[in-house]
Write an enzyme that holds these catalytic residues in place. Structure first.
Site, PDB file in Angstrom:
ATOM      1  CG  ASN A 107      -1.799   1.269   1.396  1.00 35.34           C
ATOM      2  OD1 ASN A 107      -1.772   2.188   0.443  1.00 35.34           O
ATOM      3  ND2 ASN A 107      -2.392   1.414   2.570  1.00 35.34           N
ATOM      4  CD1 TRP A 108       3.327   0.849  -3.044  1.00 38.26           C
ATOM      5  CD2 TRP A 108       3.470   2.411  -4.903  1.00 38.26           C
ATOM      6  NE1 TRP A 108       3.942   0.033  -3.961  1.00 38.26           N
ATOM      7  CE2 TRP A 108       4.143   0.968  -5.141  1.00 38.26           C
ATOM      8  CE3 TRP A 108       3.132   3.210  -5.937  1.00 38.26           C
ATOM      9  CZ2 TRP A 108       4.763   0.717  -6.121  1.00 38.26           C
ATOM     10  CZ3 TRP A 108       3.774   2.711  -6.950  1.00 38.26           C
ATOM     11  CH2 TRP A 108       4.551   1.568  -7.199  1.00 38.26           C
ATOM     12  CE  LYS A 109      -0.345   3.304   4.839  1.00 36.23           C
ATOM     13  NZ  LYS A 109      -0.397   3.417   6.300  1.00 36.23           N
TER      14      LYS A 109
ATOM     15  CG  HIS B 287      -5.690   1.870   5.064  1.00 37.73           C
ATOM     16  ND1 HIS B 287      -5.437   2.850   5.890  1.00 37.73           N
ATOM     17  CD2 HIS B 287      -4.928   1.205   5.134  1.00 37.73           C
ATOM     18  CE1 HIS B 287      -4.259   2.672   6.668  1.00 37.73           C
ATOM     19  NE2 HIS B 287      -4.008   1.339   5.964  1.00 37.73           N
TER      20      HIS B 287
ATOM     21  CD  GLU C  70      -3.196   5.655   6.588  1.00 39.34           C
ATOM     22  OE1 GLU C  70      -3.006   5.576   5.430  1.00 39.34           O
ATOM     23  OE2 GLU C  70      -2.172   4.989   7.299  1.00 39.34           O
TER      24      GLU C  70
ATOM     25  CD  GLU D  77      -3.473  -2.527   7.300  1.00 38.71           C
ATOM     26  OE1 GLU D  77      -2.481  -2.645   6.845  1.00 38.71           O
ATOM     27  OE2 GLU D  77      -4.082  -1.435   7.167  1.00 38.71           O
TER      28      GLU D  77
ATOM     29  N   GLY E 218       2.126   2.273  11.007  1.00 35.38           N
ATOM     30  CA  GLY E 218       3.267   3.568  10.838  1.00 35.38           C
ATOM     31  C   GLY E 218       3.863   3.852  12.114  1.00 35.38           C
TER      32      GLY E 218
ATOM     33  CB  SER F 134       4.942  -1.310  12.046  1.00 37.53           C
ATOM     34  OG  SER F 134       4.610  -0.176  12.515  1.00 37.53           O
TER      35      SER F 134
ATOM     36  N   GLY G 142       2.838  -1.211   4.408  1.00 35.51           N
ATOM     37  CA  GLY G 142       2.596   0.091   4.001  1.00 35.51           C
ATOM     38  C   GLY G 142       4.102   0.863   3.773  1.00 35.51           C
ATOM     39  N   GLY G 143       4.737   1.344   4.915  1.00 32.61           N
ATOM     40  CA  GLY G 143       6.156   1.963   4.544  1.00 32.61           C
ATOM     41  C   GLY G 143       7.205   1.076   3.942  1.00 32.61           C
TER      42      GLY G 143
HETATM   43  P1  PGA Z   1       2.623   0.218   7.860  1.00 31.03           P
HETATM   44  O1  PGA Z   1       1.210   0.428   7.081  1.00 31.03           O
HETATM   45  O2  PGA Z   1       3.050  -0.884   7.312  1.00 31.03           O
HETATM   46  O3  PGA Z   1       3.528   1.756   7.060  1.00 31.03           O
HETATM   47  O4  PGA Z   1       2.391   0.244   9.201  1.00 31.03           O
HETATM   48  C1  PGA Z   1       0.202  -0.483   7.038  1.00 31.03           C
HETATM   49  C2  PGA Z   1      -0.918  -0.057   6.257  1.00 31.03           C
HETATM   50  O5  PGA Z   1      -1.670   1.105   6.820  1.00 31.03           O
HETATM   51  O6  PGA Z   1      -1.532  -0.559   5.086  1.00 31.03           O
END
Ligand code: PGA
Length: 251
Positions: A9-11, A97, A99, A169, A175, A215, A236-237
């Site tokens: 997930n590149w956000k 998600h 977010e 998640e 994050g 994470s 994500g990251g």
């Molecule tokens: P993260 O994000 O790996 O940076 O914690 C995961 C996500 O939000 O899908």
């Protein structure tokens, strides 16, 4: 046997030009010793460019979107429909998600509409659920996640549901550098699977893949993937670093 599924997930990162150079680098270094299904979910502005490169190099990386609206067309300024994603060659779409829930007011009811709309358009939703730190500390994490599952899957038919992926998640792990222990993550994934078994059938619950996200790093992925009910990862990251993402795929 559920095929492991690793999605990045590149956000809200990378212009389409940066995305092109990133996907080329990923393809150049790509290996996949576990035969995972692999997807990248770039921002909407990069979907087309990334798809063109994946197709022209004939590499087996799937394309996912990070969001969509639940209507097919109409006066919804700024929104993107499931049909528009499908026409671009998108296969997966992340819905719900944390977010989106936190910053854009997405409720279980909206997520439910999005899951249905995704299936109607022939997209495969990656539906996110997960509890906050407050809920976890109150000892109600499983209860909270199960109510998200019930509400978000309300009224979905059995034929569609096999294409669902659930991403567990925990919000406090996203994050933040804090990963849930493999056991804690697996405990929630197990009850999610049981709940899907109750709503649909045991057979369906054994087919549906459940990812963990929050994470994830190359150093934490193996333990998670060794657990009975974790079938993959939503990253994500670490999906923004080619070497890390490849190391995760090759856990
Ligand atoms: P993260 O994000 O790996 O940076 O914690 C995961 C996500 O939000 O899908």
């Amino acid at each position: 046997m559920r095929r492991p599924f690793i999605a990045g997930n590149w956000k809200m990162n990378m212009t389409h030009l940066q995305a092109i150079s990133f996907i080329q680098d990923l393809e150049y270094k790509y290996s996949n010793k576990n035969n995972c299904e692999v997807a990248v979910c770039p921002p909407a502005t990069s979907l087309k460019s990334v798809k063109t490169i994946i197709d022209s190099d004939n590499i087996d990386i799937k394309l996912g979107a990070q969001n969509m609206y639940y209507e097919s067309s109409g006066a919804f300024t700024g929104e993107i429909s499931p049909e528009m994603l499908k026409a671009l060659g998108v296969e997966y779409v992340i819905v719900g998600h944390s977010e989106r829930r936190q910053y854009f007011g997405e409720t279980n009811n909206i997520v439910n509409k999005k899951v249905k709309a995704a299936f109607n358009a022939g997209l495969k939703p990656i539906m996110c659920v997960g509890e906050s730190l407050k809920v976890r500390e109150s000892g109600k994490a499983e209860e909270f996640v199960l109510s998200q599952i019930e509400e978000c899957l309300n009224g979905i038919n059995e034929e569609s549901i096999i294409d669902l992926t659930v991403a567990y998640e925990p919000i406090w792990a996203i994050g933040t550098g804090k990963t849930a222990t493999s056991k804690d993550a697996n405990d929630v994934c197990l009850v999610v699977r049981r709940k899907i078994g109750e709503i649909f059938s045991k057979k369906i619950s054994e087919i549906i893949r459940i990812q963990y996200g929050g994470s994830i790093k190359p150093s934490s992925i193996s333990d998670l993937m060794n657990m009975s009910d974790i079938d993959g990862a939503l990253v994500g990251g670490a999906s923004l670093e080619v070497d890390d993402f490849i190391a995760i795929i090759n856990y």
